[in-house]
Design a protein around this motif. Structure first.
Motif, short mmCIF file in Angstrom:
data_model
loop_
_atom_site.label_atom_id
_atom_site.label_comp_id
_atom_site.label_asym_id
_atom_site.label_seq_id
_atom_site.Cartn_x
_atom_site.Cartn_y
_atom_site.Cartn_z
N SER A 110 0.83 -1.21 0.00
CA SER A 110 0.00 0.00 0.00
C SER A 110 0.87 1.26 0.00
O SER A 110 0.57 2.23 -0.71
CB SER A 110 -0.93 -0.01 1.22
N LEU A 111 1.92 1.23 0.80
CA LEU A 111 2.81 2.39 0.88
C LEU A 111 3.53 2.62 -0.45
O LEU A 111 3.67 3.76 -0.91
CB LEU A 111 3.81 2.19 2.01
N THR A 112 3.98 1.52 -1.08
CA THR A 112 4.66 1.65 -2.37
C THR A 112 3.72 2.20 -3.44
O THR A 112 4.10 3.06 -4.24
CB THR A 112 5.21 0.28 -2.81
N GLU A 113 2.50 1.70 -3.44
CA GLU A 113 1.52 2.20 -4.41
C GLU A 113 1.24 3.68 -4.20
O GLU A 113 1.13 4.45 -5.17
CB GLU A 113 0.23 1.39 -4.29
N PHE A 114 1.12 4.11 -2.94
CA PHE A 114 0.86 5.52 -2.65
C PHE A 114 2.05 6.39 -3.05
O PHE A 114 1.87 7.48 -3.61
CB PHE A 114 0.56 5.68 -1.15
N MET A 115 3.26 5.91 -2.76
CA MET A 115 4.45 6.70 -3.05
C MET A 115 4.75 6.79 -4.54
O MET A 115 5.24 7.82 -5.02
CB MET A 115 5.66 6.11 -2.31
N ASP A 116 4.46 5.72 -5.29
CA ASP A 116 4.81 5.69 -6.71
C ASP A 116 3.74 6.27 -7.62
O ASP A 116 3.98 6.40 -8.83
CB ASP A 116 5.11 4.25 -7.14
N GLN A 117 2.59 6.60 -7.08
CA GLN A 117 1.53 7.16 -7.91
C GLN A 117 1.89 8.58 -8.36
O GLN A 117 2.23 9.42 -7.55
CB GLN A 117 0.21 7.17 -7.14
N ARG A 140 1.49 12.34 -9.58
CA ARG A 140 0.57 13.43 -9.33
C ARG A 140 1.03 14.65 -10.11
O ARG A 140 2.21 14.77 -10.43
CB ARG A 140 0.50 13.74 -7.83
N LYS A 141 0.10 15.53 -10.40
CA LYS A 141 0.40 16.69 -11.22
C LYS A 141 0.22 17.97 -10.42
O LYS A 141 -0.71 18.09 -9.62
CB LYS A 141 -0.50 16.72 -12.46
N LEU A 142 1.13 18.88 -10.65
CA LEU A 142 1.04 20.22 -10.10
C LEU A 142 1.33 21.18 -11.24
O LEU A 142 2.48 21.44 -11.58
CB LEU A 142 2.05 20.41 -8.95
N GLY A 143 0.26 21.68 -11.85
CA GLY A 143 0.42 22.48 -13.06
C GLY A 143 0.86 21.58 -14.20
O GLY A 143 0.21 20.58 -14.52
N ASP A 144 1.95 21.92 -14.84
CA ASP A 144 2.48 21.11 -15.94
C ASP A 144 3.50 20.08 -15.47
O ASP A 144 3.98 19.29 -16.28
CB ASP A 144 3.14 22.02 -16.99
N PHE A 158 5.13 11.31 -4.39
CA PHE A 158 5.53 11.54 -3.00
C PHE A 158 6.80 10.77 -2.66
O PHE A 158 7.58 11.19 -1.79
CB PHE A 158 4.40 11.13 -2.06
N GLY A 159 7.00 9.64 -3.33
CA GLY A 159 8.21 8.87 -3.08
C GLY A 159 9.46 9.65 -3.42
O GLY A 159 10.44 9.64 -2.67
N SER A 160 9.44 10.36 -4.56
CA SER A 160 10.61 11.14 -4.95
C SER A 160 10.83 12.31 -3.99
O SER A 160 11.98 12.64 -3.66
CB SER A 160 10.43 11.66 -6.37
N LEU A 161 9.74 12.93 -3.53
CA LEU A 161 9.88 14.04 -2.59
C LEU A 161 10.48 13.57 -1.26
O LEU A 161 11.38 14.20 -0.71
CB LEU A 161 8.53 14.71 -2.36
#
Length: 682
Positions: A393-400, A402-406, A411-414
């Motif tokens: 579940s954590l891996t799926e949440f982190m690897d999904q 997301r877009k912020l503008g263009d 979240f995993g990379s952050l």
């Protein structure tokens, strides 16, 4: 096989066989050679055919084994899913009902078979990773040697001086050096292994708990050890039962008795593990309360016939508490090992050793506690059979994405970027601290100091850490450059002072006007340089206070460095004697006092007649001492000796005197006049 086939084909198609023999006398020999070659080819063909059949049989067996493994995996997965679905369902009767055990095997046969199988798996794991095992053994042996030799040296030195120091700060390694080293390094050494079998981790944890029991026996009260021993016995039973390959309902009563026994011990405990840090005591208390919660739920589930749920909660509860105590000793012992390695070459007194130990403990504690919490949570989730679900579940949440503008991000990379930057900051701060400890140890050799170069090292670590974090998080560097360019405008207007201090820090790092451990004066501030930071530096004043000085002030103000090239210090005294003293004798007495081993012979001491004062003739006494650290003691000793020498030889040290002449007292005159006015009769 392919090579032999191609070789045979090349032989058959060779042009040599197409040649015609002109000499008939050579024909029989040629025919004989051809027949012999044909026989060899036939023999090779038959051998190749047999090998191909053998390879086909082995391939068939391998395919069969793979199919069996896949079927076994499917069976385990289906059993796991079925167990998860039925974990809250009633598996066996209530505790107050009559029941029969639905298992043909005895609990002892199940235990021995499981132990035998898991021990084989443990040995297989060791055999598969011999390099990791050898590296771990070498690390342990080297650490054994360093710790034991250092402890012997420190104990010998402190017995000779009869003073407390580094050895007095060591608690666990002092009594248990070998066990302490194993317990302090094992949680880290396990990270070298790729754990394929649960048995490997189980036996490793059980061994660490047993070693922790020995440390508790030698360092704590007997009552605490007895209560811990009860918990260890129950823990070992639960650990062995966790290795069973089949459900054994016979152990239901054993689990119930074990849970009640541990609950009685935990609830009745009044004396907990004590620590100088309140946070550690709170951590042990929190784990204790969590264990009580798990065991209460396990007992209720056992009574209500939910045996699998009860077993999972029981093992999770007792294992979490036992390994929390193990990790507590891991943090403590590893801190002591690092402290020993740093202090073994230093000659420090008790107070310095105490302060160094507290500072090292404070700096390392956060890192080690984070590692310990991570290990503990991972084991807890594994015992609760939630590790794969939580990790997935954590891996799926982190690897999904997301877009912020263009822009797109995860979240995993952050978190990866922030974690690596934080890690580089921790490394930079601790490296600078340990280098400063080394500089203090070699304070008599300034050329060997790194000093303000630590700042360059810190900046290098932070810069490399930042770029590694950006690369690992897949953050484009061109976008970072754009952001920094946009921020430069605001920096230019609003952060001029901070940028000035940062640039001043770089100038200090390259020019090195000050080093860590130097005695300096800046304005009205005097003290010893403790740290040269990126924005500001710390000065430890002689009264114990720490002064934070912006780096810009160190360059803009007049800076006096008493120990830039060496630690020598000139001492100046002004001594006054009476005018009727024998000046030659005074000079001889002072010169005699200056013949002291602590006073340098070159430059030689000087005694000059300085001034004719109002009530004394002042002599100026000049001499040099080898180190700035002792000049106050030497100055005090010289002044005491001069005073005693003057006293013995009758040399007077004058002090201000005033003579008071009374011309008249108005009140006395008035009273005399009143007495004269009185009548003689009165």
């Amino acid at each position: 096989m392919g090579y032999l086939d191609s070789l045979l084909i090349s032989i058959r198609t060779d042009d040599y066989f197409k040649y015609k023999i002109r000499d008939s006398l050579l024909l029989p020999n040629y025919s004989l050679e051809i027949n012999l070659l044909k026989k060899n080819i036939q023999s090779i063909d038959s051998t190749i055919f047999r090998q191909e059949l053998q390879a086909a049989r082995l391939q068939s067996r391998l395919n069969l084994s793979i199919i069996q493994i896949e079927e076994l995996k499917d069976y385990v997965e289906k059993s796991k899913i079925a167990l998860e679905k039925s974990i809250f369902k009633k598996e066996i009767n209530f505790i107050w009902e009559d029941y029969s055990i639905p298992s043909p095997k005895s609990i002892f046969s199940i235990t021995f078979e499981s132990l035998e199988l898991n021990w084989k798996l443990f040995l297989i794991q060791i055999g598969m990773q011999k390099i990791s095992a050898i590296i771990s053994a070498l690390i342990l042996l080297v650490t054994f040697y360093l710790v034991i030799s250092t402890l012997k040296k420190l104990k010998k030195d402190e017995n000779e001086t009869n003073e407390g120091g580094v050895f007095s700060r060591i608690r666990f390694l002092k009594k248990n050096p070998i066990i302490g080293v194993i317990l302090g390094l094992t949680p880290l050494l396990l990270l070298l292994f790729e754990i394929s079998y649960f048995a490997f981790m189980t036996f490793s944890l059980a061994a660490q708990v047993i070693l922790a029991s020995i440390i508790i026996f030698r360092n704590y009260e007997k009552l605490i050890f007895l209560k811990w021993a009860v918990g260890v016995i129950v823990f070992l039973f639960f650990t062995v039962s966790n290795l069973y390959w089949e459900i054994a309902y016979q152990e239901r009563m054993y689990y119930l008795i074990g849970n009640l026994l541990i609950l009685a011990v935990l609830v009745g405990i009044k004396t907990k593990f004590k620590s100088e840090l309140v946070e550690e005591t709170r951590l042990i208390t929190w784990v204790r309360n969590l264990t009580v919660l798990f065991l209460v739920l396990a007992t209720v589930a056992n009574i209500l016939g939910r045996f699998s749920l009860s077993k999972i909660l029981s093992i999770a509860g007792i294992s979490s508490f036992a390994y929390a105590v193990v990790l507590y000793f891991f943090v403590k012992v590893l801190t002591e090992i690092i402290f020993l390695m740093i202090e073994k070459q230093k000659n420090v007194d008790y107070i310095t050793a105490y302060l160094n130990f507290q500072e090292i403990q404070r700096r390392l504690r956060n890192i080690l506690v984070i590692v310990a919490i991570f290990i503990w949570v991972a084991l807890l989730l594994q015992n609760l059979s939630l590790n794969k679900y939580i990790l997935g579940s954590l891996t799926e949440f982190m690897d999904q994405e997301r877009k912020l503008g263009d822009s797109t991000f995860t979240f995993g990379s952050l978190f990866l970027f922030a974690g690596l930057v934080y890690l580089s900051s921790l490394i930079a701060n601790n490296v600078s601290y340990f280098i400063s400890l080394n500089d203090q140890n070699i304070s008599s050799a300034p050329q060997k100091k790194l000093g303000s170069s630590v700042l360059i090292i810190r900046l290098g670590i932070l810069t490399v850490g930042f770029f590694i974090a950006a690369t690992a998080a897949k953050i484009p560097l061109d976008k970072i450059a754009i952001v920094l360019g946009a921020l430069s405008v605001g920096i230019g207007f609003g952060l001029q002072t901070i940028i000035n201090n940062l640039v001043s820090g770089l100038i200090l790092a390259f020019e090195k006007p000050i080093q860590i451990g130097d005695d300096i004066e800046v304005g009205n501030m005097t003290g010893k340089v403790k740290e040269v930071g990126i924005r500001a530096s710390k000065i430890l004043a002689y009264d114990g206070s720490e002064i934070v000085v912006p780096n810009g002030d160190l360059l803009s103000q007049s800076l006096i460095n008493w120990t830039l090239s060496n630690k020598r210090r000139r001492v100046e005294l002004i001594i006054g004697v009476a005018y009727d003293s024998d000046m030659k004798k005074v000079k001889e007495l002072i010169s005699e006092v200056l013949k002291n081993d602590k006073i340098m012979k070159f430059p030689e001491p000087k005694v000059h007649m300085q001034n004719f004062g109002d009530s004394s003739v002042d002599f100026r006494v000049l001499f040099w001492v080898e180190s700035m650290d002792i000049y106050l003691d030497v100055r005090n000793e010289v002044m005491n000796n001069i005073f005693e020498s003057f006293l013995e030889n009758g040399v007077e040290i004058p002090f201000p005197k005033r003579d008071l002449y009374i011309k008249s007292l108005p009140e006395l005159k008035k009273s005399q006049q009143e007495e004269n006015k009185k009548s003689p009769e009165e």
